[in-house]
Design a protein around this motif. Sequence first.
Motif, PDB file in Angstrom:
ATOM      1  N   LEU A 122      -3.762  10.948 -25.521  1.00  0.00           N
ATOM      2  CA  LEU A 122      -3.916  11.097 -24.078  1.00  0.00           C
ATOM      3  C   LEU A 122      -3.034  10.065 -23.387  1.00  0.00           C
ATOM      4  O   LEU A 122      -3.203   8.857 -23.574  1.00  0.00           O
ATOM      5  N   TYR A 123      -2.068  10.564 -22.600  1.00  0.00           N
ATOM      6  CA  TYR A 123      -1.115   9.696 -21.915  1.00  0.00           C
ATOM      7  C   TYR A 123      -1.384   9.651 -20.416  1.00  0.00           C
ATOM      8  O   TYR A 123      -1.852  10.633 -19.814  1.00  0.00           O
ATOM      9  N   GLU A 124      -1.039   8.519 -19.828  1.00  0.00           N
ATOM     10  CA  GLU A 124      -1.021   8.376 -18.380  1.00  0.00           C
ATOM     11  C   GLU A 124       0.398   7.979 -17.974  1.00  0.00           C
ATOM     12  O   GLU A 124       0.919   6.967 -18.444  1.00  0.00           O
ATOM     13  N   ASP A 125       1.020   8.794 -17.119  1.00  0.00           N
ATOM     14  CA  ASP A 125       2.368   8.512 -16.617  1.00  0.00           C
ATOM     15  C   ASP A 125       2.297   8.298 -15.111  1.00  0.00           C
ATOM     16  O   ASP A 125       1.573   9.018 -14.410  1.00  0.00           O
ATOM     17  N   ILE A 126       3.059   7.336 -14.625  1.00  0.00           N
ATOM     18  CA  ILE A 126       3.027   6.999 -13.198  1.00  0.00           C
ATOM     19  C   ILE A 126       4.450   6.890 -12.649  1.00  0.00           C
ATOM     20  O   ILE A 126       5.314   6.266 -13.274  1.00  0.00           O
ATOM     21  N   GLU A 166       9.225  15.440 -11.864  1.00  0.00           N
ATOM     22  CA  GLU A 166       8.441  15.141 -13.070  1.00  0.00           C
ATOM     23  C   GLU A 166       9.343  14.920 -14.278  1.00  0.00           C
ATOM     24  O   GLU A 166       8.972  14.213 -15.222  1.00  0.00           O
ATOM     25  N   SER A 167      10.529  15.502 -14.272  1.00  0.00           N
ATOM     26  CA  SER A 167      11.453  15.390 -15.395  1.00  0.00           C
ATOM     27  C   SER A 167      12.063  13.991 -15.520  1.00  0.00           C
ATOM     28  O   SER A 167      12.623  13.649 -16.560  1.00  0.00           O
ATOM     29  N   THR A 168      11.965  13.189 -14.468  1.00  0.00           N
ATOM     30  CA  THR A 168      12.513  11.835 -14.538  1.00  0.00           C
ATOM     31  C   THR A 168      11.584  10.933 -15.348  1.00  0.00           C
ATOM     32  O   THR A 168      10.384  11.205 -15.494  1.00  0.00           O
ATOM     33  N   THR A 169      12.138   9.843 -15.864  1.00  0.00           N
ATOM     34  CA  THR A 169      11.350   8.918 -16.680  1.00  0.00           C
ATOM     35  C   THR A 169      10.321   8.201 -15.813  1.00  0.00           C
ATOM     36  O   THR A 169      10.671   7.630 -14.774  1.00  0.00           O
ATOM     37  N   PRO A 170       9.053   8.224 -16.203  1.00  0.00           N
ATOM     38  CA  PRO A 170       8.035   7.525 -15.407  1.00  0.00           C
ATOM     39  C   PRO A 170       8.295   6.023 -15.370  1.00  0.00           C
ATOM     40  O   PRO A 170       8.880   5.448 -16.288  1.00  0.00           O
ATOM     41  N   GLN A 171       7.838   5.408 -14.298  1.00  0.00           N
ATOM     42  CA  GLN A 171       7.943   3.956 -14.213  1.00  0.00           C
ATOM     43  C   GLN A 171       7.014   3.288 -15.216  1.00  0.00           C
ATOM     44  O   GLN A 171       7.313   2.222 -15.769  1.00  0.00           O
ATOM     45  N   LYS A 172       5.896   3.934 -15.486  1.00  0.00           N
ATOM     46  CA  LYS A 172       4.901   3.353 -16.381  1.00  0.00           C
ATOM     47  C   LYS A 172       4.258   4.453 -17.204  1.00  0.00           C
ATOM     48  O   LYS A 172       3.864   5.493 -16.671  1.00  0.00           O
ATOM     49  N   GLN A 229       0.849  -1.179   0.000  1.00  0.00           N
ATOM     50  CA  GLN A 229       0.000   0.000   0.000  1.00  0.00           C
ATOM     51  C   GLN A 229       0.890   1.236   0.000  1.00  0.00           C
ATOM     52  O   GLN A 229       1.489   1.569   1.013  1.00  0.00           O
ATOM     53  N   GLN A 230       0.983   1.894  -1.139  1.00  0.00           N
ATOM     54  CA  GLN A 230       1.789   3.097  -1.205  1.00  0.00           C
ATOM     55  C   GLN A 230       1.229   4.029  -2.275  1.00  0.00           C
ATOM     56  O   GLN A 230       0.610   3.580  -3.240  1.00  0.00           O
ATOM     57  N   PRO A 231       1.420   5.339  -2.086  1.00  0.00           N
ATOM     58  CA  PRO A 231       0.894   6.293  -3.062  1.00  0.00           C
ATOM     59  C   PRO A 231       1.738   6.311  -4.325  1.00  0.00           C
ATOM     60  O   PRO A 231       2.850   5.775  -4.372  1.00  0.00           O
ATOM     61  N   ILE A 232       1.192   6.920  -5.344  1.00  0.00           N
ATOM     62  CA  ILE A 232       1.893   7.105  -6.608  1.00  0.00           C
ATOM     63  C   ILE A 232       1.694   8.547  -7.061  1.00  0.00           C
ATOM     64  O   ILE A 232       0.817   9.256  -6.559  1.00  0.00           O
ATOM     65  N   GLN A 233       2.532   8.967  -7.974  1.00  0.00           N
ATOM     66  CA  GLN A 233       2.359  10.278  -8.604  1.00  0.00           C
ATOM     67  C   GLN A 233       1.879  10.024 -10.033  1.00  0.00           C
ATOM     68  O   GLN A 233       2.489   9.245 -10.762  1.00  0.00           O
TER      69      GLN A 233
END
Length: 244
Positions: free
Chosen positions: A131-135, A151-157, A115-119
């Motif tokens: 339309l993109y979704e970045d996580i 935000e400038s780092t590469t998203p995990q997904k 259980q952890q938050p995401i951005q």
Amino acid sequence: MTPARLHHRLRRDESGISLVEWIVAMFVFGIVITLIANLYVSTTRAMDNAQNTNQNTRSASNAMNEVARMLRAGTDNPIQATGFGTPPPNDPAFVYARNESVLFYAFVNLTGTAQQPIQVRLRIDATTRKLYEDIWPATNIGNGYWSFPAESTTPQKTRILADAIAPQTGTAPWTFTYLDASNNPITTSAGAAGGVANVKTTLATIAAVQVSLTILTKLGVTAHSVTLQNSVGLPNLGQNRVIS
């Protein structure tokens, strides 16, 4: 009848299809072929229209469901030092809230039991209109606090939720319209990159997000477009939102 007489009779027999009959038959045949061709073209066009509309409807529905799922999980981010709102000191759920993009914290269990938050960032590419979704995942810094990468780092997904979103025109709403607890739109600046003022006290007043998606078959083709609109509440923020 002798063979000679039979041959003579056959030579004089004028029964058969005349030139006029051939012309009439060809004319009727041409009409029938034209009707069949028109029916085929009309049927094919109707099937293409139905298929495009159905595809756009499914695309719009899938995109809206995912966008609403993420937004509904929007959550303030407690921070250890100073922050907005006491107690406890929290950063508002929204890092920024623009007309065609939004960056926010959410508490969604995407994998496993952790259980952890995401951005989360939802954005429309200005060129492709996709339309993109970045996580980005959070990093546990202990005592119930979390840190997030820039935000400038590469998203995990990263994934594409919709291939072609129609640009905003005239008085049509932007993709994201932000509402306060009284269900009134919060003042925004113009343009795709505009939106709610990037001030924590203002971002903290967002109680719901109105999402408007107009899905196109392909960029620039407005025929068979499908528009969905949904007002997504943010129950984790604890605001007493008025719903009329």
